[in-house]
Design a protein around this motif. Structure first.
Motif, PDB file in Angstrom:
ATOM      1  N   ASP A 193      -0.215 -28.530  37.565  1.00  0.00           N
ATOM      2  CA  ASP A 193       0.299 -27.673  38.633  1.00  0.00           C
ATOM      3  C   ASP A 193       1.795 -27.904  38.844  1.00  0.00           C
ATOM      4  N   LYS A 194       2.203 -29.147  38.820  1.00  0.00           N
ATOM      5  CA  LYS A 194       3.625 -29.448  39.008  1.00  0.00           C
ATOM      6  C   LYS A 194       4.457 -28.899  37.850  1.00  0.00           C
ATOM      7  N   MET A 195       3.941 -28.999  36.619  1.00  0.00           N
ATOM      8  CA  MET A 195       4.667 -28.468  35.468  1.00  0.00           C
ATOM      9  C   MET A 195       4.743 -26.948  35.512  1.00  0.00           C
ATOM     10  N   ALA A 196       3.678 -26.297  35.972  1.00  0.00           N
ATOM     11  CA  ALA A 196       3.709 -24.841  36.122  1.00  0.00           C
ATOM     12  C   ALA A 196       4.767 -24.437  37.136  1.00  0.00           C
ATOM     13  N   SER A 197       4.856 -25.195  38.226  1.00  0.00           N
ATOM     14  CA  SER A 197       5.862 -24.929  39.246  1.00  0.00           C
ATOM     15  C   SER A 197       7.266 -25.160  38.709  1.00  0.00           C
ATOM     16  N   LEU A 198       7.435 -26.245  37.934  1.00  0.00           N
ATOM     17  CA  LEU A 198       8.750 -26.547  37.365  1.00  0.00           C
ATOM     18  C   LEU A 198       9.195 -25.457  36.396  1.00  0.00           C
ATOM     19  N   ASN A 199       8.311 -25.043  35.505  1.00  0.00           N
ATOM     20  CA  ASN A 199       8.645 -23.995  34.548  1.00  0.00           C
ATOM     21  C   ASN A 199       9.036 -22.715  35.273  1.00  0.00           C
ATOM     22  N   ASN A 200       8.293 -22.416  36.342  1.00  0.00           N
ATOM     23  CA  ASN A 200       8.576 -21.215  37.114  1.00  0.00           C
ATOM     24  C   ASN A 200       9.920 -21.320  37.833  1.00  0.00           C
ATOM     25  N   MET A 201      10.224 -22.487  38.386  1.00  0.00           N
ATOM     26  CA  MET A 201      11.502 -22.678  39.073  1.00  0.00           C
ATOM     27  C   MET A 201      12.678 -22.483  38.112  1.00  0.00           C
ATOM     28  N   GLY A 231       8.459 -22.035  21.403  1.00  0.00           N
ATOM     29  CA  GLY A 231       7.114 -22.516  21.680  1.00  0.00           C
ATOM     30  C   GLY A 231       6.764 -22.590  23.150  1.00  0.00           C
ATOM     31  N   ASN A 232       7.662 -22.151  24.024  1.00  0.00           N
ATOM     32  CA  ASN A 232       7.418 -22.209  25.469  1.00  0.00           C
ATOM     33  C   ASN A 232       7.107 -20.800  25.971  1.00  0.00           C
ATOM     34  N   LYS A 233       5.917 -20.335  25.664  1.00  0.00           N
ATOM     35  CA  LYS A 233       5.518 -18.972  26.044  1.00  0.00           C
ATOM     36  C   LYS A 233       5.475 -18.777  27.564  1.00  0.00           C
ATOM     37  N   PRO A 234       5.030 -19.769  28.346  1.00  0.00           N
ATOM     38  CA  PRO A 234       5.049 -19.566  29.804  1.00  0.00           C
ATOM     39  C   PRO A 234       6.457 -19.275  30.343  1.00  0.00           C
ATOM     40  N   LEU A 235       7.467 -19.983  29.837  1.00  0.00           N
ATOM     41  CA  LEU A 235       8.826 -19.737  30.290  1.00  0.00           C
ATOM     42  C   LEU A 235       9.295 -18.353  29.861  1.00  0.00           C
ATOM     43  N   GLN A 236       9.015 -17.991  28.622  1.00  0.00           N
ATOM     44  CA  GLN A 236       9.417 -16.673  28.129  1.00  0.00           C
ATOM     45  C   GLN A 236       8.755 -15.567  28.936  1.00  0.00           C
ATOM     46  N   ASN A 237       7.470 -15.710  29.212  1.00  0.00           N
ATOM     47  CA  ASN A 237       6.757 -14.678  29.974  1.00  0.00           C
ATOM     48  C   ASN A 237       7.338 -14.515  31.377  1.00  0.00           C
ATOM     49  N   ARG A 244      12.630  -7.889  34.151  1.00  0.00           N
ATOM     50  CA  ARG A 244      12.218  -6.484  34.276  1.00  0.00           C
ATOM     51  C   ARG A 244      12.093  -6.087  35.743  1.00  0.00           C
ATOM     52  N   MET A 245      11.628  -7.002  36.558  1.00  0.00           N
ATOM     53  CA  MET A 245      11.530  -6.756  37.992  1.00  0.00           C
ATOM     54  C   MET A 245      12.910  -6.499  38.602  1.00  0.00           C
ATOM     55  N   SER A 246      13.948  -7.091  37.976  1.00  0.00           N
ATOM     56  CA  SER A 246      15.322  -6.990  38.481  1.00  0.00           C
ATOM     57  C   SER A 246      16.147  -5.920  37.776  1.00  0.00           C
ATOM     58  N   GLY A 247      15.509  -5.136  36.898  1.00  0.00           N
ATOM     59  CA  GLY A 247      16.214  -4.049  36.229  1.00  0.00           C
ATOM     60  C   GLY A 247      16.995  -4.464  34.993  1.00  0.00           C
ATOM     61  N   ILE A 248      16.698  -5.634  34.437  1.00  0.00           N
ATOM     62  CA  ILE A 248      17.359  -6.115  33.222  1.00  0.00           C
ATOM     63  C   ILE A 248      16.372  -6.044  32.058  1.00  0.00           C
ATOM     64  N   GLU A 249      16.836  -5.535  30.921  1.00  0.00           N
ATOM     65  CA  GLU A 249      15.998  -5.460  29.734  1.00  0.00           C
ATOM     66  C   GLU A 249      16.153  -6.756  28.929  1.00  0.00           C
ATOM     67  N   PRO A 250      15.072  -7.568  28.830  1.00  0.00           N
ATOM     68  CA  PRO A 250      15.192  -8.856  28.146  1.00  0.00           C
ATOM     69  C   PRO A 250      14.789  -8.777  26.677  1.00  0.00           C
ATOM     70  N   PHE A 251      15.479  -9.543  25.830  1.00  0.00           N
ATOM     71  CA  PHE A 251      15.115  -9.691  24.426  1.00  0.00           C
ATOM     72  C   PHE A 251      15.068 -11.182  24.100  1.00  0.00           C
ATOM     73  N   PHE A 252      14.127 -11.551  23.243  1.00  0.00           N
ATOM     74  CA  PHE A 252      13.988 -12.943  22.816  1.00  0.00           C
ATOM     75  C   PHE A 252      14.077 -12.962  21.296  1.00  0.00           C
ATOM     76  N   LEU A 253      15.165 -13.519  20.788  1.00  0.00           N
ATOM     77  CA  LEU A 253      15.411 -13.491  19.352  1.00  0.00           C
ATOM     78  C   LEU A 253      14.526 -14.500  18.618  1.00  0.00           C
ATOM     79  N   GLU A 254      13.871 -14.030  17.572  1.00  0.00           N
ATOM     80  CA  GLU A 254      13.146 -14.939  16.698  1.00  0.00           C
ATOM     81  C   GLU A 254      14.161 -15.873  16.033  1.00  0.00           C
ATOM     82  N   ASN A 255      13.880 -17.150  16.056  1.00  0.00           N
ATOM     83  CA  ASN A 255      14.793 -18.177  15.530  1.00  0.00           C
ATOM     84  C   ASN A 255      16.114 -18.236  16.303  1.00  0.00           C
ATOM     85  N   GLY A 256      16.098 -17.750  17.546  1.00  0.00           N
ATOM     86  CA  GLY A 256      17.310 -17.755  18.352  1.00  0.00           C
ATOM     87  C   GLY A 256      17.875 -19.134  18.608  1.00  0.00           C
ATOM     88  N   GLU A 257      17.030 -20.163  18.552  1.00  0.00           N
ATOM     89  CA  GLU A 257      17.502 -21.531  18.772  1.00  0.00           C
ATOM     90  C   GLU A 257      18.478 -21.980  17.690  1.00  0.00           C
TER      91      GLU A 257
END
Length: 267
Positions: A193-201, A231-237, A244-257
């Motif tokens: 639960d704490k990690m879910a909260s941290l990721n969300n924050m 590998g951090n799908k919760p953060l990406q989601n 999207r809620m804020s009107g910004i179109e997000p992209f996540f580049l494969e191998n962006g790291e």
């Protein structure tokens, strides 16, 4: 580019990009394994040239590859992101906010060949790892991500619906009113639960700063890169939802790291 190797030596990881027969290859290792990674590089190097970027580029040049070229970190990461974005055919040449989530986070405006660093924050992967070790017994990145995915942030965070209960909230009741604010419940909440909260924050904070940067520069598109997303799908989601809620179109580049390593190699 077959004769070049790009290395991005950051605060936590060393990331390597090189090309063989027109195909990009990648490798990354924690800085604790730096010697091993660089010994491997010496084996495969042949007559290739090294192009270094990141905070530890100078150390690697001095101790391992004195003939290497050092490339400005900001130009490398922007050039690398542009290359990957073009390969993925994402929205043509529209300007975008580049959000690089590494140990900390940097924001850039990228418009064609022009770029500018506009913001920085200490919130990032270092925050996730550091507080994660306090909140749980997990000491590996993917252990902490797995905990975050299985946890329930509502056991730790005060939500809008909690404030308005039993009345109906005027906005989405699942939104966070205050992170980690259920002080009575925190001691009995699970590490997950704490990690879910941290990721969300982290997601909420980075989205807020992204939206502010995008609004200031009249840009509607954000491109997210960085090792903290790998590998951090919760953060990406969460980032995708809040953007999207804020009107910004997000992209996540494969191998962006590997944007910094790619940009160094292409320089």
């Amino acid at each position: 580019m077959d004769n070049r190797i790009g290395i991005d030596a950051g605060g936590s990881l060393i990331k390597i990009a090189y090309e063989e027969n027109g195909r990009l290859h990648f490798r990354k290792q924690p800085n604790s394994e730096l010697d091993e990674a660089l010994q491997w590089l010496k084996i495969i190097a042949g007559n290739r040239s090294f192009y270094l970027t990141g905070g530890k580029a100078g150390t690697i040049k001095a101790n391992f590859f004195p003939e290497a070229n050092i490339i400005d970190e900001f130009s490398a990461v922007c050039e690398g992101s542009r290359h990957l974005k073009m390969k993925e055919a994402m929205s043509g040449s529209a300007p975008y906010i580049l959000v690089n989530i590494g140990t900390g986070t940097s924001w850039f405006t990228v418009d064609g060949a022009e770029y500018e660093r506009v913001l920085g924050s200490g919130m990032g992967g270092g925050t996730f790892m550091g507080l994660g070790r306090i909140f749980s017994e997990g000491d590996g990145f993917f252990d902490l991500v797995s905990l975050a995915a299985s946890g329930d942030k509502s056991n730790v965070d005060l939500l809008v619906k909690d404030i308005y209960y039993p009345e109906k909230a005027p906005i989405d009741g699942e939104l966070t009113a205050s992170n980690f604010a259920k002080s009575q419940e925190i001691t009995s909440s699970s590490p997950a639960d704490k990690m879910a909260s941290l990721n969300n924050m982290i997601a909420e904070t980075l989205t807020l700063l992204t939206v502010q940067a995008a609004s200031l520069h009249n840009i509607k598109q954000a491109v997210f890169i960085g090792s903290t997303l790998a590998g951090n799908k919760p953060l990406q989601n969460s980032l995708e939802t809040y953007c999207r809620m804020s009107g910004i179109e997000p992209f996540f580049l494969e191998n962006g790291e590997f944007s910094g390593a790619i940009g160094a190699m292409l320089s």
